[in-house]
Design a protein around this motif. Structure first.
Motif, mmCIF file in Angstrom:
data_model
loop_
_atom_site.group_PDB
_atom_site.id
_atom_site.type_symbol
_atom_site.label_atom_id
_atom_site.label_comp_id
_atom_site.label_asym_id
_atom_site.label_seq_id
_atom_site.Cartn_x
_atom_site.Cartn_y
_atom_site.Cartn_z
ATOM 1 N N VAL A 38 0.489 -0.989 0.286
ATOM 2 C CA VAL A 38 0.315 0.015 -0.675
ATOM 3 C C VAL A 38 1.209 1.509 -0.004
ATOM 4 N N VAL A 39 0.687 2.077 -0.927
ATOM 5 C CA VAL A 39 0.948 3.328 -0.575
ATOM 6 C C VAL A 39 0.339 4.405 -0.433
ATOM 7 N N VAL A 40 1.165 5.063 0.546
ATOM 8 C CA VAL A 40 -0.152 6.386 0.775
ATOM 9 C C VAL A 40 0.381 7.599 0.525
ATOM 10 N N SER A 41 -0.554 8.645 0.267
ATOM 11 C CA SER A 41 -0.199 9.610 0.489
ATOM 12 C C SER A 41 -0.533 10.865 1.729
ATOM 13 N N ALA A 42 -0.247 12.091 1.679
ATOM 14 C CA ALA A 42 0.156 12.138 3.586
ATOM 15 C C ALA A 42 -1.614 12.746 3.708
ATOM 16 N N MET A 43 -2.361 13.052 4.625
ATOM 17 C CA MET A 43 -3.709 13.274 5.426
ATOM 18 C C MET A 43 -4.148 14.781 4.585
ATOM 19 N N GLY A 44 -4.820 14.380 4.148
ATOM 20 C CA GLY A 44 -5.851 15.577 3.584
ATOM 21 C C GLY A 44 -5.208 16.928 3.215
ATOM 22 N N ASP A 45 -4.998 17.713 3.543
ATOM 23 C CA ASP A 45 -4.326 19.322 3.701
ATOM 24 C C ASP A 45 -3.020 18.955 3.901
ATOM 25 N N THR A 46 -2.103 17.991 4.861
ATOM 26 C CA THR A 46 -1.461 18.159 5.085
ATOM 27 C C THR A 46 -0.014 18.742 4.331
ATOM 28 N N THR A 47 0.214 18.281 3.207
ATOM 29 C CA THR A 47 0.962 18.501 2.794
ATOM 30 C C THR A 47 1.091 20.489 2.475
ATOM 31 N N ASP A 48 0.242 20.562 1.769
ATOM 32 C CA ASP A 48 -0.690 22.384 1.620
ATOM 33 C C ASP A 48 0.095 23.185 2.775
ATOM 34 N N ASP A 49 -0.636 22.369 4.684
ATOM 35 C CA ASP A 49 0.441 23.521 5.288
ATOM 36 C C ASP A 49 1.164 23.035 5.800
ATOM 37 N N LEU A 50 1.997 21.567 5.733
ATOM 38 C CA LEU A 50 3.448 22.247 5.756
ATOM 39 C C LEU A 50 4.321 23.484 4.814
ATOM 40 N N ILE A 51 3.306 23.078 3.754
ATOM 41 C CA ILE A 51 4.045 24.015 2.764
ATOM 42 C C ILE A 51 4.232 25.376 3.378
ATOM 43 N N MET A 53 3.859 26.517 6.716
ATOM 44 C CA MET A 53 4.766 26.751 7.523
ATOM 45 C C MET A 53 6.714 27.289 6.731
ATOM 46 N N ALA A 54 6.968 26.020 6.106
ATOM 47 C CA ALA A 54 7.704 26.810 5.323
ATOM 48 C C ALA A 54 7.764 27.989 5.284
ATOM 49 N N LYS A 55 6.888 28.786 4.769
ATOM 50 C CA LYS A 55 6.736 29.737 4.168
ATOM 51 C C LYS A 55 7.135 31.233 4.827
ATOM 52 N N GLU A 56 5.673 30.858 6.272
ATOM 53 C CA GLU A 56 6.018 31.219 7.286
ATOM 54 C C GLU A 56 7.240 31.794 8.089
ATOM 55 N N SER A 58 10.238 31.500 6.346
ATOM 56 C CA SER A 58 11.341 31.912 5.386
ATOM 57 C C SER A 58 11.172 32.419 4.118
ATOM 58 N N ASP A 59 11.741 33.200 2.916
ATOM 59 C CA ASP A 59 10.866 33.307 1.696
ATOM 60 C C ASP A 59 11.945 32.447 0.859
ATOM 61 N N HIS A 60 13.112 31.754 1.419
ATOM 62 C CA HIS A 60 14.219 30.984 0.855
ATOM 63 C C HIS A 60 14.129 30.208 1.807
ATOM 64 N N PRO A 61 13.266 28.608 1.258
ATOM 65 C CA PRO A 61 13.961 27.391 2.477
ATOM 66 C C PRO A 61 15.017 26.780 1.652
ATOM 67 N N SER A 62 16.180 26.436 2.612
ATOM 68 C CA SER A 62 16.584 25.510 1.402
ATOM 69 C C SER A 62 15.886 24.222 0.725
ATOM 70 N N PRO A 63 16.234 23.983 -0.340
ATOM 71 C CA PRO A 63 16.013 22.834 -0.780
ATOM 72 C C PRO A 63 15.700 21.681 0.495
ATOM 73 N N ALA A 68 12.748 17.910 3.848
ATOM 74 C CA ALA A 68 13.085 17.029 4.397
ATOM 75 C C ALA A 68 11.844 17.178 4.898
ATOM 76 N N LEU A 69 10.972 18.746 5.717
ATOM 77 C CA LEU A 69 9.995 18.922 6.228
ATOM 78 C C LEU A 69 8.803 18.789 4.809
ATOM 79 N N ILE A 70 8.234 18.907 4.142
ATOM 80 C CA ILE A 70 7.452 17.895 3.199
ATOM 81 C C ILE A 70 6.583 17.123 3.286
ATOM 82 N N SER A 71 7.533 16.112 3.520
ATOM 83 C CA SER A 71 7.612 14.437 2.960
ATOM 84 C C SER A 71 7.237 14.124 5.100
ATOM 85 N N THR A 72 7.548 14.838 5.230
ATOM 86 C CA THR A 72 6.530 14.070 6.461
ATOM 87 C C THR A 72 5.559 13.870 7.126
#
Ligand code: ASP
Ligand code: MG
Length: 405
Positions: A38-51, A53-56, A58-63, A68-72
């Protein structure tokens, strides 16, 4: 060995209650297939929420940290699903991209998967476990976590199916299959029982968001049948596979609308060899993805070059465009950001003349002006005013009788 790969999207694993339902379905699948991955995506809008947070912070987060963050999000859903399966009395284990042996190129945010070493997955399956793998992520050759592009879990699933020799990959999403067009715009849209890889690739690239385009490419290369369906209902969805005889009777299988593109023209360009090469190399150097390209002759030895890009790239593309125009002594540029692209797709149009004429006639009858036309063997796209696009889609759906498929 009977084996199947199932992928559950964000909506299917959107809550712990949904995850319990998915666990039940996985266990039922095990009655038919002795090995279930079984392969799963993140729950609901989790990936959007993580993105967000990154933007909050840093304007230019290190790739590297960004990935490391958005994969969680996927780590969370994989572990919870494995627990839910265990709680229903079946052995299960969750594996991250790295544990599952998914290797990618050395690029962040849109790395391509380069290799899968399925040894660990095979070992766990041999021990009788359901294996739950995080979608969307892999590791590069420095063992750093990478992600493979938004919506990429579909591709993770198909790549694993290929590596494990699974002939079928089920993709559970929030719709119950692939439709002739977007049912929110055209209520008469029909769910297709099956569709060919090539048609699906065109539809996916044209904005039908149901499948990640690369997953279809990979399925085609490895002759894996995709079954797109919903985890909320039990009926079958749409099979994506090699062309079948069914398609011969219908010239058009689907119609799409994409309203995220803008049109840019470079005006009065000298008609000499090498100019187009220059223009598009510059755009490529700035990592701007160009979609449609049309060159038209204004008068003797003077051309206009028009192309479309994603609206997010408008600013960058006009800046590059102005530079180029100056460099090649063109008159300047202009852009139109209130356009949309409507397309019809079907393998049947290869053997049936007059499909383009019908499309243009329908748009004409609706008094909709066509600004740009491009075609491939199995697709015709027209750029029209954004305000006319939904009407165009409805009229085309009607003309090609897609509600009767
Ligand atoms: N979670 C990732 C995304 O939202 C990958 C996926 O869902 O396929 O893009
Ligand atoms: Mg998706």
């Amino acid at each position: 060995m009977s084996i199947i790969v199932q992928k559950y999207g964000g909506t299917s694993v959107g809550s712990t209650e949904r995850i319990r339902a998915v666990a039940k379905r996985v266990i039922e699948t095990r009655m038919a297939y002795s090995n279930v991955v079984v392969v799963v995506s993140a729950m609901g809008d989790t990936t959007d929420d993580l993105i967000k947070m990154a933007k909050e912070v840093s304007d230019h987060p290190s790739p590297r940290e960004y990935d490391a963050l958005i994969s969680t999000g996927e780590n969370i859903s994989a572990a919870i699903l494995a627990m839910a399966i265990q709680a229903q009395g079946v052995e299960a284990i969750s594996l991250s991209g790295s544990q599952a042996g998914i290797y990618t190129e050395n690029l962040y945010s849109k790395a391509k998967i380069t290799k899968v070493d399925p040894a660990r997955i095979m070992k766990e399956l041999d021990e009788g476990k359901v294996v739950v793998v995080t979608g969307f992520q892999g590791i590069n050759d420095m063992s750093d976590i990478t992600t493979i592009g938004r919506g990429g879990s579909d591709t993770s699933a198909v790549v694993l199916a290929a590596a494990l020799g699974a002939p079928v990959c089920e993709i559970y999403t929030d719709v119950d299959g692939v439709y002739t067009t977007d049912p929110r715009i055209v209520p008469e849209a029909r769910r297709l029982a099956e569709i060919s890889y090539d048609e699906m690739l065109e539809l996916a690239s044209l904005g039908a968001k149901v499948l990640h385009p690369r997953s279809v490419e990979c399925a085609k290369e490895n002759k894996i049948t995709l079954h797109v369906r919903s985890s909320f209902v039990s009926h079958e969805g749409t099979y994506v596979k090699e062309d079948s005889l069914m398609e011969i009777n219908k010239p058009v299988t689907g119609a799409t609308l994409s309203d995220e593109e803008v049109m840019i023209s470079i005006l009065k360009v000298q008609d000499t060899p090498g100019i187009a090469g220059k223009v598009f190399s510059k755009l490529a150097e700035s990592a701007i993805n160009v979609d449609m390209i049309v060159q038209s002759t204004e008068e003797d030895h003077i051309n206009n070059i028009t192309f479309t890009v994603h609206q997010d790239d408008l600013k960058a593309a006009t800046l590059v465009g102005q530079d180029i125009a100056r460099e090649i002594n063109a008159k300047g540029i202009k852009y139109d950001d209130s356009v949309a692209k409507v397309s019809i797709v079907g393998v049947g149009m290869i053997s049936k003349p007059g499909i383009a004429a019908r499309m243009f006639r329908v748009l004409g009858d609706e008094r909709i002006n066509i600004k740009l036309i491009t075609t491939s063997e199995i697709k015709i796209s027209c750029v029209v005013d954004r305000k006319d696009a939904r009407r165009a889609l409805k009229a085309l759906h009607q003309e090609f009788e897609l509600h009767k498929l």
